[in-house]
Design a protein around this motif. Structure first.
Motif, PDB file in Angstrom:
ATOM      1  N   MET A   1       0.826  -1.182   0.000  1.00 59.16           N
ATOM      2  CA  MET A   1       0.000   0.000   0.000  1.00 59.16           C
ATOM      3  C   MET A   1       0.870   1.244   0.000  1.00 59.16           C
ATOM      4  O   MET A   1       1.862   1.300   0.688  1.00 59.16           O
ATOM      5  CB  MET A   1      -0.857   0.016   1.266  1.00 59.16           C
TER       6      MET A   1
ATOM      7  N   GLY B   1     -12.307  -4.373  -6.689  1.00 60.57           N
ATOM      8  CA  GLY B   1     -11.990  -5.124  -5.474  1.00 60.57           C
ATOM      9  C   GLY B   1     -11.039  -4.368  -4.561  1.00 60.57           C
ATOM     10  O   GLY B   1     -10.257  -3.529  -4.999  1.00 60.57           O
ATOM     11  N   SER B   2     -11.119  -4.693  -3.279  1.00 60.45           N
ATOM     12  CA  SER B   2     -10.344  -3.944  -2.287  1.00 60.45           C
ATOM     13  C   SER B   2      -8.844  -4.198  -2.355  1.00 60.45           C
ATOM     14  O   SER B   2      -8.063  -3.340  -1.970  1.00 60.45           O
ATOM     15  CB  SER B   2     -10.859  -4.245  -0.879  1.00 60.45           C
ATOM     16  N   ARG B   3      -8.427  -5.340  -2.860  1.00 60.24           N
ATOM     17  CA  ARG B   3      -6.973  -5.569  -2.981  1.00 60.24           C
ATOM     18  C   ARG B   3      -6.347  -4.608  -3.977  1.00 60.24           C
ATOM     19  O   ARG B   3      -5.280  -4.066  -3.747  1.00 60.24           O
ATOM     20  CB  ARG B   3      -6.674  -7.007  -3.387  1.00 60.24           C
ATOM     21  N   ALA B   4      -7.051  -4.375  -5.073  1.00 58.86           N
ATOM     22  CA  ALA B   4      -6.530  -3.477  -6.110  1.00 58.86           C
ATOM     23  C   ALA B   4      -6.648  -2.013  -5.703  1.00 58.86           C
ATOM     24  O   ALA B   4      -5.899  -1.174  -6.200  1.00 58.86           O
ATOM     25  CB  ALA B   4      -7.264  -3.712  -7.426  1.00 58.86           C
ATOM     26  N   THR B   5      -7.563  -1.722  -4.810  1.00 58.62           N
ATOM     27  CA  THR B   5      -7.797  -0.333  -4.406  1.00 58.62           C
ATOM     28  C   THR B   5      -7.426  -0.107  -2.936  1.00 58.62           C
ATOM     29  O   THR B   5      -7.936   0.816  -2.302  1.00 58.62           O
ATOM     30  CB  THR B   5      -9.278   0.050  -4.613  1.00 58.62           C
ATOM     31  N   ALA B   6      -6.546  -0.912  -2.402  1.00 61.63           N
ATOM     32  CA  ALA B   6      -6.271  -0.917  -0.963  1.00 61.63           C
ATOM     33  C   ALA B   6      -5.906   0.456  -0.404  1.00 61.63           C
ATOM     34  O   ALA B   6      -6.458   0.878   0.612  1.00 61.63           O
ATOM     35  CB  ALA B   6      -5.173  -1.933  -0.637  1.00 61.63           C
TER      36      ALA B   6
ATOM     37  N   THR C   1      -8.903   2.704  -0.433  1.00 63.90           N
ATOM     38  CA  THR C   1      -9.906   2.204   0.504  1.00 63.90           C
ATOM     39  C   THR C   1      -9.524   2.549   1.941  1.00 63.90           C
ATOM     40  O   THR C   1     -10.369   2.968   2.736  1.00 63.90           O
ATOM     41  CB  THR C   1     -10.107   0.685   0.316  1.00 63.90           C
TER      42      THR C   1
ATOM     43  N   PHE D   1     -13.441  -1.391   3.638  1.00 61.39           N
ATOM     44  CA  PHE D   1     -13.108  -2.613   2.899  1.00 61.39           C
ATOM     45  C   PHE D   1     -14.337  -3.490   2.705  1.00 61.39           C
ATOM     46  O   PHE D   1     -14.536  -4.055   1.620  1.00 61.39           O
ATOM     47  CB  PHE D   1     -11.983  -3.378   3.603  1.00 61.39           C
TER      48      PHE D   1
ATOM     49  N   ASP E   1     -15.792  -4.671  -0.904  1.00 59.11           N
ATOM     50  CA  ASP E   1     -15.886  -6.095  -1.212  1.00 59.11           C
ATOM     51  C   ASP E   1     -17.319  -6.612  -1.330  1.00 59.11           C
ATOM     52  O   ASP E   1     -17.604  -7.453  -2.176  1.00 59.11           O
ATOM     53  CB  ASP E   1     -15.140  -6.916  -0.160  1.00 59.11           C
TER      54      ASP E   1
END
Length: 134
Positions: free
Chosen positions: A1, A52-57, A60, A113, A117
């Motif tokens: 991040m 998705g939250s992994r790509a936008t961590a 987010t 998150f 998600d």
């Protein structure tokens, strides 16, 4: 991040301010730390849902800080560090918001998150309504 500031209690407000700037520049949305602004945050986070939250961590997390700051500025909460036990309970986040008057604790970063998600059923505007009640 990659956040513009470290994720700490001391920098939460600055991180939230960075969201205000980003929302203005990227989405043309004026966020003002009001309860009403959380409907706009829901709309922005809805755009993250498909990604998705992994790509936008990073974004987010920053929006979670904004949600927390709305609670701090309007509902009597303050940022505080999580205990080791709470980190397990709240998904590893180093901080939460808490209200001393009634011992309520909220995890706005975790909520952001969940919103990304799980979609609209995890609305942050509704989250605020529940957490702001005394």
């Amino acid at each position: 991040m990659s956040l513009p500031v470290p994720l700490t209690v001391e920098t939460a407000a600055a991180l939230a301010d960075s969201v205000v700037d980003a929302a203005r520049q990227l989405n043309g949305v004026e966020l003002d730390f009001s309860e009403a602004s959380l409907a706009q945050v829901d709309a922005i986070l809805d755009e993250f849902h498909e990604i998705g939250s992994r790509a936008t961590a990073s974004a987010t997390v920053a929006f979670g800080a904004y949600i927390g700051e709305v609670l701090v500025r309007n509902a009597g909460y303050r940022w505080r560090d999580t205990t080791a036990e709470e980190r397990d309970l709240y998904g590893g986040w180093p901080m939460v918001v808490a209200r001393d008057a009634d011992q309520k604790v909220a995890n706005p970063i975790g909520k952001a998150f969940k919103r990304v998600d799980n979609g609209p059923g995890e609305g942050v505007a509704f989250f605020y309504t529940v957490m702001a009640q005394s």
